[in-house]
Design a protein around this motif. Structure first.
Motif, mmCIF file in Angstrom:
data_model
loop_
_atom_site.group_PDB
_atom_site.id
_atom_site.type_symbol
_atom_site.label_atom_id
_atom_site.label_comp_id
_atom_site.label_asym_id
_atom_site.label_seq_id
_atom_site.Cartn_x
_atom_site.Cartn_y
_atom_site.Cartn_z
ATOM 1 N N ARG A 1 0.833 -1.216 0.000
ATOM 2 C CA ARG A 1 0.000 0.000 0.000
ATOM 3 C C ARG A 1 0.864 1.261 0.000
ATOM 4 N NH1 ARG A 1 -4.398 -2.009 4.563
ATOM 5 N NH2 ARG A 1 -5.799 -3.071 3.134
ATOM 6 N N LEU B 1 2.345 1.726 -3.490
ATOM 7 C CA LEU B 1 1.345 2.150 -4.493
ATOM 8 C C LEU B 1 0.821 3.563 -4.217
ATOM 9 C CD1 LEU B 1 -0.759 -1.098 -5.041
ATOM 10 C CD2 LEU B 1 0.384 0.209 -6.825
ATOM 11 N N LEU C 1 -1.030 4.400 -1.739
ATOM 12 C CA LEU C 1 -2.371 4.359 -1.138
ATOM 13 C C LEU C 1 -2.315 4.798 0.319
ATOM 14 C CD1 LEU C 1 -3.586 0.962 -2.650
ATOM 15 C CD2 LEU C 1 -4.215 3.254 -3.390
ATOM 16 N N GLN D 1 -0.351 8.810 -8.436
ATOM 17 C CA GLN D 1 -1.148 8.626 -9.657
ATOM 18 C C GLN D 1 -0.313 8.008 -10.784
ATOM 19 O OE1 GLN D 1 -4.348 9.504 -9.204
ATOM 20 N NE2 GLN D 1 -4.790 8.500 -11.152
ATOM 21 N N ARG E 1 0.435 4.320 -10.014
ATOM 22 C CA ARG E 1 -0.718 3.444 -10.259
ATOM 23 C C ARG E 1 -1.010 3.310 -11.756
ATOM 24 N NH1 ARG E 1 -2.225 6.107 -5.429
ATOM 25 N NH2 ARG E 1 -3.386 7.720 -6.525
ATOM 26 N N GLU E 2 -0.672 4.360 -12.506
ATOM 27 C CA GLU E 2 -0.854 4.340 -13.964
ATOM 28 C C GLU E 2 -0.017 3.218 -14.595
ATOM 29 O OE1 GLU E 2 -2.281 7.436 -15.780
ATOM 30 O OE2 GLU E 2 -2.372 6.040 -17.472
ATOM 31 N N ALA F 1 -2.051 -4.581 -9.964
ATOM 32 C CA ALA F 1 -2.047 -5.085 -8.588
ATOM 33 C C ALA F 1 -3.105 -6.160 -8.375
ATOM 34 C CB ALA F 1 -2.275 -3.931 -7.616
ATOM 35 N N PHE G 1 -13.894 -3.854 -17.849
ATOM 36 C CA PHE G 1 -13.936 -2.642 -17.021
ATOM 37 C C PHE G 1 -12.519 -2.117 -16.768
ATOM 38 C CE2 PHE G 1 -13.702 -0.996 -12.542
ATOM 39 C CZ PHE G 1 -14.209 0.262 -12.827
ATOM 40 N N TYR G 2 -11.634 -3.011 -16.342
ATOM 41 C CA TYR G 2 -10.275 -2.526 -16.049
ATOM 42 C C TYR G 2 -9.508 -2.171 -17.328
ATOM 43 C CZ TYR G 2 -10.627 -2.682 -11.074
ATOM 44 O OH TYR G 2 -10.992 -2.385 -9.782
ATOM 45 N N ARG H 1 -10.954 -0.636 -19.791
ATOM 46 C CA ARG H 1 -11.456 0.735 -20.011
ATOM 47 C C ARG H 1 -10.809 1.707 -19.039
ATOM 48 N NH1 ARG H 1 -16.415 1.103 -22.974
ATOM 49 N NH2 ARG H 1 -17.103 -0.964 -23.581
ATOM 50 N N VAL H 2 -10.636 1.245 -17.772
ATOM 51 C CA VAL H 2 -9.987 2.101 -16.762
ATOM 52 C C VAL H 2 -8.618 2.532 -17.263
ATOM 53 C CG1 VAL H 2 -8.866 2.025 -14.490
ATOM 54 C CG2 VAL H 2 -11.251 1.275 -14.722
ATOM 55 N N TRP H 3 -7.902 1.588 -17.889
ATOM 56 C CA TRP H 3 -6.561 1.929 -18.396
ATOM 57 C C TRP H 3 -6.609 2.437 -19.839
ATOM 58 C CZ3 TRP H 3 -6.077 -0.769 -13.825
ATOM 59 C CH2 TRP H 3 -5.045 -0.345 -12.991
ATOM 60 N N ARG H 4 -7.805 2.777 -20.275
ATOM 61 C CA ARG H 4 -8.028 3.396 -21.578
ATOM 62 C C ARG H 4 -7.415 2.620 -22.746
ATOM 63 N NH1 ARG H 4 -7.974 9.887 -20.725
ATOM 64 N NH2 ARG H 4 -9.453 9.945 -19.039
ATOM 65 N N ARG I 1 -6.495 -9.913 -14.580
ATOM 66 C CA ARG I 1 -6.889 -8.498 -14.535
ATOM 67 C C ARG I 1 -5.685 -7.607 -14.205
ATOM 68 N NH1 ARG I 1 -9.494 -7.627 -9.500
ATOM 69 N NH2 ARG I 1 -7.287 -7.520 -8.960
#
Lengths: 246, 312
Positions: B49, B52, B54, B74, B77-78, B82, B101-102, B104-107, B149
């Motif tokens: 944590r 990262l 966090l 940021q 994490r980009e 994890a 979903f993930y 898309r999160v990472w575009r 993932r």
């Protein structure tokens, strides 16, 4: 940020649809029941008045607000409860996109379904009670209603996200927010009916003499300011470390 | 060019009076697998944590892929993937939707996302079940999907918290091979925590042993064995009397003696010479059938470190 927000909204709505039943079919079924109630059953019962009397759709506007509450309480508390929050926080998403995405999903679900229900209501009235011409809601009250219901949904979304940020479970968040709803929504109504008759008559006289559109605009401005303040507070309270350790 | 993917310097984090992570200093080479070993509650997850971004450290500093976790969480994490303490899967969604979903999160672009999901799910033999809701899946299947993932967006650095927990032996071996491939072919860096010491020994280029927030030792498994592990000699035979065992125990080069049936195991101090042993046993009338000399396993090194810490 908008793309990231849309990603969260898309995922949250998918989860909502699958949460309400055993699969996607069950989720869509509950959506259809809601739209059927607001867009078919209610207009059928009230007839043409559904479109001509602006009070009627407003009276039923609390239903979408409840939908907002049910989704937004699950936003952070639900993710925490299902152990998905930390992975989400460990992703590249910014604090803002996660927070606004969560609020956006709840507002879009509740307010969006309300709007679809209202539009379907207009179709139902025209089909069943055809008056020889196409009828629709009176434009100004309708636009005011669309805007007002959006602001109220946003208000409940913002309050809900604040509650959900700190609640251990989605159920606990929902219970807390239900109490808030009770205070904000129902207590004023009960309070007014409990007032002595002469005071109520005086209030009535005052209301007759005031400029209602101006009061409406003023009220919307107050809700808008409350929305902005609550979103700001939620932004301040969104701390990844705190969310993980809670 | 950056040589270390991770560097920490006196990194600490306290919760009230509890020192969850206490002054740890280590580095992880780029393109290597680093194993973080320690019992439950030793500070492994807190360290992840902190790295990262966090959690903020109480003191000390760290650098992950050249970024400061406090200031540039940021960016870290980009570029990282994890798999944390929990799988973090959305159990109401399908396997495909979870990865989508993930992605898309990472575009990731739509075509790349689709191809990557197919590639990953086929690799873990779950492509045919991609449209199933994850909720009803076994722990092992969920763990495999969660690992997929974490690798979805092809990160430079992957944090894996107990990645093989819940996997059957076959799936564990396949997962280890995947990780080694990933590191060798793509130069990815892997930081993993595990209780499985045999796994760490096979997989990790370097390991760190942590207990109660303190880093007890860092190095390659061989270095740790050299530093901490004791040589041992196993004698198969008969006639291991009490007197023989007592005399052996008193020998300055002997650290411990155990007998199980016709197996005598003699643990030597450090890299002590074992030449004395056979002549000594012969004088004690021991019948020797076989003698094997070996190094301690990582598990024994780990246990030694834990015992030393207990004594201290």
């Amino acid at each position: 940020m908008l793309t990231d927000m849309m990603t969260i909204i898309r995922k949250d709505l998918k989860e909502v649809l699958t949460a309400r039943g055993t699969g996607k079919r069950g989720g869509w079924m509950s959506v259809l029941i809601f739209i059927g109630l607001l867009g078919i059953l209610m207009p059928l019962q009230t007839g043409v008045e559904w479109l001509t009397n602006p009070i009627l759709p407003i009276l039923w506007s609390w239903i979408p607000v409840f939908l907002v509450v049910s989704v937004v309480t699950d936003s952070f508390a639900g993710e925490r409860e299902r152990n998905t929050l930390e992975t989400l926080l460990a992703s590249r998403l910014t604090d803002q996109s996660i927070l606004f995405g969560k609020i956006g999903a709840a507002v879009l679900y509740g307010w969006g379904l309300g709007m679809v229900g209202n539009l379907l209501g207009a179709v139902t009235v025209n089909v069943v009670f055809w008056q020889g011409r196409l009828m629709f809601y009176q434009p100004v009250p309708y636009l005011a209603f669309v805007f007002a219901s959006f602001l109220v949904s946003l208000l409940m979304g913002s309050i809900g996200v604040l509650v959900s940020l700190n609640a251990p479970t989605a159920r606990a968040a929902y219970q807390k927010l239900s109490i808030v709803m009770l205070v904000v929504w129902f207590l004023p109504t009960i309070g007014i009916t409990a007032l002595p008759i002469n005071i109520r008559e005086n209030i009535g006289k005052v209301l007759e003499n005031i400029n209602l559109p101006m009061v409406g605009v003023g009220l919307l401005a107050v809700i808008l300011i409350a929305d902005l303040v609550l979103i700001f507070v939620a932004r301040q309270r969104f701390k990844r470390a705190k969310l993980i350790l809670n | 060019m950056l040589h270390n993917a991770i560097e920490t310097n006196g990194l600490s984090r306290t919760f009230g009076s509890l020192k969850a992570v206490n002054q740890i200093t280590f580095s992880v080479d780029k393109g290597s697998i680093f194993g973080f070993l320690g019992p439950n509650g030793s500070g492994k997850t807190t360290t992840i944590r902190l790295l990262l971004g966090l959690l903020e450290p109480t003191s000390g500093s760290a650098s992950v892929l050249g970024y400061d976790p406090i200031r540039d969480g940021q960016q870290i994490r980009e570029n990282c993937g994890a798999l944390l303490e929990h799988t973090g899967l959305y159990e109401r969604l399908t396997a495909y939707d979870n990865l989508d979903f993930y992605g898309r999160v990472w575009r990731m672009p739509a075509a790349d996302r689709k191809a990557r999901i197919k590639e990953l799910l086929e690799h873990i033999h779950l492509y045919d079940r991609r449209d199933e809701i994850v909720k009803g899946w076994s722990r092992g299947m969920k763990q495999k999907l969660a690992a997929a993932r974490a690798m979805m967006h092809r990160p430079q650095l992957i944090f894996l918290d107990e990645p093989t927990a819940g996997l059957d032996p076959v799936a564990s071996v396949a997962f280890r091979d995947d990780l080694l491939n990933l590191v060798e072919k793509n130069g990815v860096t892997v930081f993993l925590t595990t209780h499985n010491l045999a796994e760490a020994e096979k997989l990790c280029h370097r390991v760190g042993v942590i207990r109660e927030g303190q880093l007890l030792s860092v190095g390659s498994p061989d270095e740790l064995r050299h530093k901490q592990g004791n040589s041992q000699v196993e004698v198969i035979g008969s006639g291991f009397t009490e007197t023989t065992l007592q005399q052996l125990q008193l020998h300055p080069q002997v650290r411990g003696v155990t007998v199980k049936g016709n197996h005598l195991t003699v643990q030597l101090n450090g890299d002590s010479d074992s030449a004395f042993l056979v002549p000594f046993l012969v004088t004690q009338d021991v019948q020797i059938d076989e003698v094997r000399k070996g190094k301690a396993s990582l598990e024994e090194v780990f246990m030694t470190l834990m015992e030393e810490e207990n004594v201290n």
